[in-house]
Write an enzyme that holds these catalytic residues in place. Structure first.
Site, PDB file in Angstrom:
ATOM      1  N   HIS A  66     -16.352  -5.176   6.300  1.00 44.41           N
ATOM      2  CA  HIS A  66     -15.940  -3.791   6.528  1.00 44.41           C
ATOM      3  C   HIS A  66     -16.783  -3.233   7.679  1.00 44.41           C
ATOM      4  O   HIS A  66     -17.997  -3.137   7.562  1.00 44.41           O
ATOM      5  CB  HIS A  66     -16.153  -2.956   5.257  1.00 44.41           C
TER       6      HIS A  66
ATOM      7  N   LEU B  22      -6.103  -9.973   3.710  1.00 40.60           N
ATOM      8  CA  LEU B  22      -7.195 -10.867   4.113  1.00 40.60           C
ATOM      9  C   LEU B  22      -8.037 -11.226   2.893  1.00 40.60           C
ATOM     10  O   LEU B  22      -8.552 -10.344   2.227  1.00 40.60           O
ATOM     11  CB  LEU B  22      -8.117 -10.166   5.117  1.00 40.60           C
TER      12      LEU B  22
ATOM     13  N   ARG C 242     -13.237  13.123   7.967  1.00 43.49           N
ATOM     14  CA  ARG C 242     -14.349  13.929   7.430  1.00 43.49           C
ATOM     15  C   ARG C 242     -15.658  13.248   7.785  1.00 43.49           C
ATOM     16  O   ARG C 242     -15.663  12.157   8.348  1.00 43.49           O
ATOM     17  CB  ARG C 242     -14.219  14.001   5.913  1.00 43.49           C
TER      18      ARG C 242
ATOM     19  N   ASN D 258     -10.738   8.119   8.165  1.00 38.94           N
ATOM     20  CA  ASN D 258     -11.273   9.151   7.275  1.00 38.94           C
ATOM     21  C   ASN D 258     -11.550  10.388   8.110  1.00 38.94           C
ATOM     22  O   ASN D 258     -12.333  10.346   9.060  1.00 38.94           O
ATOM     23  CB  ASN D 258     -12.546   8.670   6.585  1.00 38.94           C
TER      24      ASN D 258
ATOM     25  N   LYS E  82       0.824  -1.208   0.000  1.00 41.05           N
ATOM     26  CA  LYS E  82       0.000   0.000   0.000  1.00 41.05           C
ATOM     27  C   LYS E  82       0.857   1.257   0.000  1.00 41.05           C
ATOM     28  O   LYS E  82       1.955   1.255   0.552  1.00 41.05           O
ATOM     29  CB  LYS E  82      -0.886   0.038   1.246  1.00 41.05           C
TER      30      LYS E  82
HETATM   31  P1  ADP Z   1      -7.927   3.610   0.162  1.00 45.40           P
HETATM   32  O1  ADP Z   1      -7.589   4.692   1.122  1.00 45.40           O
HETATM   33  O2  ADP Z   1      -7.108   3.699  -1.083  1.00 45.40           O
HETATM   34  O3  ADP Z   1      -9.384   3.437  -0.072  1.00 45.40           O
HETATM   35  P2  ADP Z   1      -7.889   1.373   2.060  1.00 45.40           P
HETATM   36  O4  ADP Z   1      -6.748   1.110   2.952  1.00 45.40           O
HETATM   37  O5  ADP Z   1      -9.114   1.956   2.674  1.00 45.40           O
HETATM   38  O6  ADP Z   1      -7.380   2.247   0.828  1.00 45.40           O
HETATM   39  O7  ADP Z   1      -8.277   0.051   1.320  1.00 45.40           O
HETATM   40  C1  ADP Z   1      -9.250   0.021   0.302  1.00 45.40           C
HETATM   41  C2  ADP Z   1      -9.845  -1.353   0.170  1.00 45.40           C
HETATM   42  O8  ADP Z   1      -8.853  -2.340  -0.166  1.00 45.40           O
HETATM   43  C3  ADP Z   1     -10.449  -1.883   1.454  1.00 45.40           C
HETATM   44  O9  ADP Z   1     -11.770  -1.413   1.624  1.00 45.40           O
HETATM   45  C4  ADP Z   1     -10.381  -3.384   1.250  1.00 45.40           C
HETATM   46  O10 ADP Z   1     -11.450  -3.816   0.440  1.00 45.40           O
HETATM   47  C5  ADP Z   1      -9.097  -3.570   0.503  1.00 45.40           C
HETATM   48  N1  ADP Z   1      -7.989  -3.836   1.435  1.00 45.40           N
HETATM   49  C6  ADP Z   1      -7.149  -2.930   1.978  1.00 45.40           C
HETATM   50  N2  ADP Z   1      -6.267  -3.524   2.817  1.00 45.40           N
HETATM   51  C7  ADP Z   1      -6.562  -4.834   2.824  1.00 45.40           C
HETATM   52  C8  ADP Z   1      -6.013  -5.976   3.494  1.00 45.40           C
HETATM   53  N3  ADP Z   1      -4.971  -5.877   4.328  1.00 45.40           N
HETATM   54  N4  ADP Z   1      -6.575  -7.186   3.275  1.00 45.40           N
HETATM   55  C9  ADP Z   1      -7.628  -7.294   2.422  1.00 45.40           C
HETATM   56  N5  ADP Z   1      -8.182  -6.265   1.753  1.00 45.40           N
HETATM   57  C10 ADP Z   1      -7.670  -5.044   1.935  1.00 45.40           C
END
Ligand code: ADP
Length: 447
Positions: free
Chosen positions: A208, A203, A292, A290, A158
């Site tokens: 969520h 995962l 906001r 988030n 990420k």
């Molecule tokens: P962004 O800020 O780009 O939206 P997030 O960290 O919220 O990134 O992740 C976006 C989506 O990616 C999550 O809602 C989930 O569906 C998937 N995701 C993120 N991290 C994981 C993880 N460690 N394992 C499985 N799915 C993940």
């Protein structure tokens, strides 16, 4: 309290903020692009100022034009809504420099929690459960490989500065990881001007679940329980509910308390959401914060009776949080459907155009937050959401039945909306049972 709030947003959320301003006795100014000229919600504001052409970069994202509108109309505060500039720390800083109160956190708190690596570090300190993975951004390939071995494949790469699902890569093998880290770095650098990436456990299946929190300028912080937003397509939420069904109450209460502790530690004021993934064993892992108001805030309002938009305006004006944690109670169950102008039968193709017939549902426990009316033209330039249908009832089963009833009452013609799919979901036995994962909808759509 403020005298005049400028609303730096459009559509249903602009209307939501107008309503809060009215109830607080504060004047409000709406800004609009020419794509939204003549939209009926603008008439409900005290003033409406055109800030540019349809492209958001030249209107709703143009900081100089928004600040100029605030100065020209004598606004002493800005509400950013969600999306657009709501999580832009630079905008919050410019507001502060211009003597206009940004209704949200300080730019410092926003930047701190917006940086995923920094937020994760702070979360660990506040004992918020996080994913196993690197404590810091990984600098070298060897470091990346070490981290991945430690947590075990599959892992996800990420971007520290990431958002909107960009800059993420899943790696199931060493080869995937090495190629992925490089590409994720480049993508993150191009998209966010910051190439730092980190690694965490991926995962395969999860729910969520997110916690609503609210902080004030006096160090106060409360949580307003959790929401489940597992019904998603391409990471876009379509249905949200509160409380999250089927979770161990002790465990979720603990996570909610930790989420409040996290924003306290970050000296955060305003509304925020701490997002988690929850595995089959009900382990929580923080995704991000988030900084906001969320689209789905109404489900929390329905079960707690707290008006989140009014509350965030009050704390921005320096008032303490209007409720004590111990007085916060949840009642019944709330569900929200995001009604998008999209055609689920044609891969969710956007369906803009003039709405000739618009009959929102009514009756007990039904709330529709929408800026649409008969005769309204849905512009093709922005997000396709035309409204949110929210219901509240005494139990989850009753709320699902009430939502099905309300969706069947909703008439939007001739454009297509997501409502028929949401109606199908209300009658789906797996969804009705509760606890489906974030891939459930995509699996259902493939059938
Ligand atoms: P962004 O800020 O780009 O939206 P997030 O960290 O919220 O990134 O992740 C976006 C989506 O990616 C999550 O809602 C989930 O569906 C998937 N995701 C993120 N991290 C994981 C993880 N460690 N394992 C499985 N799915 C993940």
């Amino acid at each position: 309290m403020f005298n005049r709030i400028l609303i730096a947003n459009r559509g249903e959320i602009a209307l939501r903020v107008i309503r809060a301003c009215r109830e607080l006795g504060v004047e409000c100014v709406c800004v609009y692009s020419t794509a939204d000229a003549g939209a009926p919600y603008l008439d409900l504001a005290d003033r409406a100022v055109c800030i540019g052409p349809p492209p958001a970069a030249q209107s709703y994202l143009d900081i100089a034009r928004i600040i100029a509108a605030a100065e020209q109309t004598g606004a002493d505060a800005v509400h950013p809504g969600y999306g657009f500039l709501s999580e832009n720390a630079h905008f919050a800083e410019v507001c502060r420099d211009c003597g206009v109160e940004f209704i949200g956190p300080t730019p410092e708190a926003m930047a701190l929690l917006g940086d995923k690596v920094a937020a994760k570090r702070l979360a660990r300190e506040a004992k918020v459960p996080v994913f196993p993975g690197s404590e810091d951004a990984v600098e070298t390939d060897d470091e990346a490989l070490d981290e991945a071995e430690k947590v075990g494949y599959p892992v996800i790469i990420k971007a520290a500065a990431g958002g909107g699902g960009r800059g993420m890569r899943i790696a199931r093998t060493r080869e995937d990881l090495l190629a992925g880290v490089e590409r994720a770095r480049q993508e993150a650098k191009a998209a966010f001007g910051d190439g730092r990436v980190y690694i965490e456990k991926f995962l395969e299946s999860a729910r969520h679940v997110e916690v609503q929190v609210l902080g004030d300028k006096h160090g106060g912080a409360v949580h307003l329980f959790e929401r489940d937003c597992s019904i998603q397509r391409r990471h876009q939420k379509l249905i949200e509910e509160a409380p999250a069904p089927g979770l161990d109450p002790r465990r979720k209460d603990e996570v909610c308390k930790r989420a409040a502790a996290l924003i306290k530690k970050a000296k955060y004021h305003g509304a925020a959401t701490v997002e988690f993934l929850v595995d089959e064993k009900q382990n929580f892992y923080m995704l991000e914060v988030n900084t906001r108001l969320q689209v789905e805030h109404p489900v929390t309002e329905m079960i707690t009776g707290v008006d989140l938009v009014r509350s965030m305006i009050r704390v921005a004006a320096g008032e303490p949080i209007p409720v004590k944690q111990r007085d916060l109670k949840r009642t019944g169950h709330a569900v929200e459907c995001r009604i998008n102008a999209e055609d689920p039968a044609r891969s969710f193709a956007p369906s803009p155009g003039v709405i000739t017939r618009f009959d929102p549902p009514g009756g007990p426990g039904v709330r529709m937050d929408t800026h649409a009316v008969a005769g309204y033209r849905v512009p093709p330039n922005y997000d396709s959401m035309i409204g949110k249908l929210i219901v509240h009832d005494e139990s989850r089963d009753a709320a699902l039945a009430r939502m099905a009833r309300a969706l069947a009452e909703l008439r939007v013609e001739p454009i297509h909306t997501t409502a028929p799919l949401q109606l199908e979901l209300m009658r789906n036995s797996a969804f009705a049972k509760g606890g489906v994962d974030i891939h459930f909808l995509e699996r259902l759509l493939k059938k």
